[in-house]
Design a protein around this motif. Sequence first.
Motif, PDB file in Angstrom:
ATOM      1  N   ALA A  56       0.866  -1.181   0.000  1.00 48.80           N
ATOM      2  CA  ALA A  56       0.000   0.000   0.000  1.00 48.80           C
ATOM      3  C   ALA A  56       0.900   1.227   0.000  1.00 48.80           C
ATOM      4  O   ALA A  56       1.900   1.271   0.720  1.00 48.80           O
ATOM      5  CB  ALA A  56      -0.905   0.012   1.229  1.00 48.80           C
ATOM      6  N   PHE A  57       0.553   2.194  -0.844  1.00 50.44           N
ATOM      7  CA  PHE A  57       1.332   3.420  -0.980  1.00 50.44           C
ATOM      8  C   PHE A  57       0.487   4.612  -0.585  1.00 50.44           C
ATOM      9  O   PHE A  57      -0.687   4.697  -0.940  1.00 50.44           O
ATOM     10  CB  PHE A  57       1.808   3.599  -2.435  1.00 50.44           C
ATOM     11  N   TYR A  58       1.090   5.535   0.150  1.00 51.96           N
ATOM     12  CA  TYR A  58       0.407   6.738   0.638  1.00 51.96           C
ATOM     13  C   TYR A  58       1.206   7.954   0.189  1.00 51.96           C
ATOM     14  O   TYR A  58       2.365   8.113   0.563  1.00 51.96           O
ATOM     15  CB  TYR A  58       0.295   6.691   2.163  1.00 51.96           C
ATOM     16  N   ILE A  59       0.589   8.787  -0.631  1.00 56.21           N
ATOM     17  CA  ILE A  59       1.250   9.962  -1.194  1.00 56.21           C
ATOM     18  C   ILE A  59       0.625  11.203  -0.582  1.00 56.21           C
ATOM     19  O   ILE A  59      -0.601  11.302  -0.480  1.00 56.21           O
ATOM     20  CB  ILE A  59       1.091   9.996  -2.725  1.00 56.21           C
ATOM     21  N   ARG A  60       1.463  12.163  -0.194  1.00 57.40           N
ATOM     22  CA  ARG A  60       0.981  13.405   0.421  1.00 57.40           C
ATOM     23  C   ARG A  60       1.592  14.601  -0.313  1.00 57.40           C
ATOM     24  O   ARG A  60       2.511  14.473  -1.100  1.00 57.40           O
ATOM     25  CB  ARG A  60       1.399  13.467   1.901  1.00 57.40           C
ATOM     26  N   GLY A  61       1.083  15.778  -0.042  1.00 59.09           N
ATOM     27  CA  GLY A  61       1.687  16.999  -0.548  1.00 59.09           C
ATOM     28  C   GLY A  61       1.380  17.304  -2.007  1.00 59.09           C
ATOM     29  O   GLY A  61       0.306  17.000  -2.518  1.00 59.09           O
ATOM     30  N   GLN A  62       2.358  17.920  -2.685  1.00 59.67           N
ATOM     31  CA  GLN A  62       2.178  18.415  -4.049  1.00 59.67           C
ATOM     32  C   GLN A  62       1.804  17.309  -5.033  1.00 59.67           C
ATOM     33  O   GLN A  62       0.944  17.501  -5.888  1.00 59.67           O
ATOM     34  CB  GLN A  62       3.438  19.150  -4.528  1.00 59.67           C
ATOM     35  N   ALA A  63       2.436  16.154  -4.929  1.00 60.95           N
ATOM     36  CA  ALA A  63       2.107  15.050  -5.842  1.00 60.95           C
ATOM     37  C   ALA A  63       0.650  14.643  -5.675  1.00 60.95           C
ATOM     38  O   ALA A  63      -0.064  14.427  -6.657  1.00 60.95           O
ATOM     39  CB  ALA A  63       3.027  13.859  -5.593  1.00 60.95           C
ATOM     40  N   ALA A  64       0.183  14.550  -4.430  1.00 63.22           N
ATOM     41  CA  ALA A  64      -1.214  14.197  -4.173  1.00 63.22           C
ATOM     42  C   ALA A  64      -2.159  15.283  -4.690  1.00 63.22           C
ATOM     43  O   ALA A  64      -3.222  14.982  -5.241  1.00 63.22           O
ATOM     44  CB  ALA A  64      -1.434  13.967  -2.678  1.00 63.22           C
ATOM     45  N   LYS A  65      -1.758  16.526  -4.556  1.00 67.53           N
ATOM     46  CA  LYS A  65      -2.587  17.628  -5.060  1.00 67.53           C
ATOM     47  C   LYS A  65      -2.740  17.541  -6.576  1.00 67.53           C
ATOM     48  O   LYS A  65      -3.841  17.699  -7.114  1.00 67.53           O
ATOM     49  CB  LYS A  65      -1.958  18.974  -4.672  1.00 67.53           C
ATOM     50  N   GLU A  66      -1.640  17.268  -7.281  1.00 67.17           N
ATOM     51  CA  GLU A  66      -1.700  17.149  -8.738  1.00 67.17           C
ATOM     52  C   GLU A  66      -2.556  15.960  -9.155  1.00 67.17           C
ATOM     53  O   GLU A  66      -3.333  16.044 -10.110  1.00 67.17           O
ATOM     54  CB  GLU A  66      -0.295  17.043  -9.315  1.00 67.17           C
ATOM     55  N   MET A  67      -2.439  14.845  -8.454  1.00 72.55           N
ATOM     56  CA  MET A  67      -3.265  13.679  -8.753  1.00 72.55           C
ATOM     57  C   MET A  67      -4.737  13.984  -8.498  1.00 72.55           C
ATOM     58  O   MET A  67      -5.598  13.673  -9.321  1.00 72.55           O
ATOM     59  CB  MET A  67      -2.821  12.482  -7.902  1.00 72.55           C
ATOM     60  N   PHE A  68      -5.037  14.608  -7.353  1.00 73.09           N
ATOM     61  CA  PHE A  68      -6.409  14.969  -6.993  1.00 73.09           C
ATOM     62  C   PHE A  68      -7.034  15.831  -8.082  1.00 73.09           C
ATOM     63  O   PHE A  68      -8.129  15.562  -8.561  1.00 73.09           O
ATOM     64  CB  PHE A  68      -6.402  15.709  -5.653  1.00 73.09           C
ATOM     65  N   LYS A  69      -6.318  16.861  -8.497  1.00 71.36           N
ATOM     66  CA  LYS A  69      -6.850  17.779  -9.504  1.00 71.36           C
ATOM     67  C   LYS A  69      -7.062  17.086 -10.850  1.00 71.36           C
ATOM     68  O   LYS A  69      -7.974  17.430 -11.591  1.00 71.36           O
ATOM     69  CB  LYS A  69      -5.945  18.993  -9.651  1.00 71.36           C
ATOM     70  N   ALA A  70      -6.234  16.124 -11.192  1.00 75.82           N
ATOM     71  CA  ALA A  70      -6.359  15.419 -12.458  1.00 75.82           C
ATOM     72  C   ALA A  70      -7.527  14.436 -12.468  1.00 75.82           C
ATOM     73  O   ALA A  70      -8.047  14.112 -13.524  1.00 75.82           O
ATOM     74  CB  ALA A  70      -5.057  14.670 -12.770  1.00 75.82           C
ATOM     75  N   MET A  71      -7.964  13.983 -11.294  1.00 75.56           N
ATOM     76  CA  MET A  71      -8.960  12.915 -11.224  1.00 75.56           C
ATOM     77  C   MET A  71     -10.408  13.374 -11.327  1.00 75.56           C
ATOM     78  O   MET A  71     -11.217  12.656 -11.877  1.00 75.56           O
ATOM     79  CB  MET A  71      -8.782  12.122  -9.925  1.00 75.56           C
ATOM     80  N   GLY A  72     -10.796  14.495 -10.799  1.00 76.10           N
ATOM     81  CA  GLY A  72     -12.163  14.986 -10.736  1.00 76.10           C
ATOM     82  C   GLY A  72     -13.208  14.075 -11.342  1.00 76.10           C
ATOM     83  O   GLY A  72     -12.891  13.157 -12.049  1.00 76.10           O
ATOM     84  N   PRO A  73     -14.436  14.221 -11.086  1.00 75.48           N
ATOM     85  CA  PRO A  73     -15.030  15.155 -10.141  1.00 75.48           C
ATOM     86  C   PRO A  73     -15.083  14.561  -8.727  1.00 75.48           C
ATOM     87  O   PRO A  73     -14.794  13.387  -8.532  1.00 75.48           O
ATOM     88  CB  PRO A  73     -16.446  15.343 -10.688  1.00 75.48           C
ATOM     89  N   PRO A  99      -9.115  20.000   4.885  1.00 78.42           N
ATOM     90  CA  PRO A  99      -8.539  21.297   5.242  1.00 78.42           C
ATOM     91  C   PRO A  99      -7.454  21.195   6.323  1.00 78.42           C
ATOM     92  O   PRO A  99      -6.473  21.926   6.284  1.00 78.42           O
ATOM     93  CB  PRO A  99      -9.743  22.098   5.728  1.00 78.42           C
ATOM     94  N   SER A 100      -7.607  20.266   7.254  1.00 73.53           N
ATOM     95  CA  SER A 100      -6.633  20.148   8.348  1.00 73.53           C
ATOM     96  C   SER A 100      -5.373  19.381   7.955  1.00 73.53           C
ATOM     97  O   SER A 100      -4.345  19.506   8.614  1.00 73.53           O
ATOM     98  CB  SER A 100      -7.281  19.454   9.551  1.00 73.53           C
ATOM     99  N   GLN A 101      -5.421  18.568   6.877  1.00 75.39           N
ATOM    100  CA  GLN A 101      -4.278  17.727   6.522  1.00 75.39           C
ATOM    101  C   GLN A 101      -3.778  17.929   5.098  1.00 75.39           C
ATOM    102  O   GLN A 101      -2.742  17.395   4.731  1.00 75.39           O
ATOM    103  CB  GLN A 101      -4.644  16.257   6.708  1.00 75.39           C
ATOM    104  N   GLY A 102      -4.509  18.638   4.277  1.00 80.05           N
ATOM    105  CA  GLY A 102      -4.092  18.842   2.890  1.00 80.05           C
ATOM    106  C   GLY A 102      -4.488  17.683   1.994  1.00 80.05           C
ATOM    107  O   GLY A 102      -5.452  16.976   2.257  1.00 80.05           O
ATOM    108  N   TYR A 103      -3.704  17.480   0.945  1.00 81.13           N
ATOM    109  CA  TYR A 103      -4.001  16.461  -0.055  1.00 81.13           C
ATOM    110  C   TYR A 103      -3.303  15.153   0.280  1.00 81.13           C
ATOM    111  O   TYR A 103      -2.169  15.145   0.745  1.00 81.13           O
ATOM    112  CB  TYR A 103      -3.549  16.946  -1.438  1.00 81.13           C
ATOM    113  N   GLU A 104      -3.984  14.053   0.007  1.00 80.55           N
ATOM    114  CA  GLU A 104      -3.414  12.731   0.226  1.00 80.55           C
ATOM    115  C   GLU A 104      -4.062  11.748  -0.750  1.00 80.55           C
ATOM    116  O   GLU A 104      -5.240  11.871  -1.070  1.00 80.55           O
ATOM    117  CB  GLU A 104      -3.620  12.272   1.664  1.00 80.55           C
ATOM    118  N   CYS A 105      -3.275  10.806  -1.250  1.00 82.99           N
ATOM    119  CA  CYS A 105      -3.773   9.772  -2.152  1.00 82.99           C
ATOM    120  C   CYS A 105      -3.229   8.427  -1.696  1.00 82.99           C
ATOM    121  O   CYS A 105      -2.153   8.357  -1.103  1.00 82.99           O
ATOM    122  CB  CYS A 105      -3.304  10.002  -3.589  1.00 82.99           C
TER     123      CYS A 105
END
Length: 122
Positions: A56-73, A99-105
């Motif tokens: 299992a892989f857990y990604i946080r920060g900028q990489a997770a933000k870019e993935m989140f934005k690419a996945m929508g909706p 909001p308290s932890q930011g982006y995570e995938c």
Amino acid sequence: MKHIAISLRFIAAFTALAHGASAWEWMLKPADVKYIIYGGELGDPYAATRHDIHAAFYIRGQAAKEMFKAMGPDKKSVCFTEKGGRIREKEHITCRFRPSQGYECDFGFDLTSGKSIGGSIC
């Protein structure tokens, strides 16, 4: 031939810059990634065995933000209790914004079969 390839790259980069967009370039970036190797299921894990091994892989920060934005909706989820939380899912990849932890995938793989599996329960 080499000069033609270089010229074509230059023209593509110049055209993109002239239109206000930066040229895309294959470039590996650092990422905040954590992982675990385990056997069993995420809800009841144990030490991996030769015939039962998952990652299992857990990604946080900028990489997770870019993935989140690419996945929508956004999807509706019973997993969120935090106001303003958002979730996006595709097959076995789940990305969240809190909001308290930011982006995570998170996502995972069954290493005995190579198949994609989820990386979190909720």
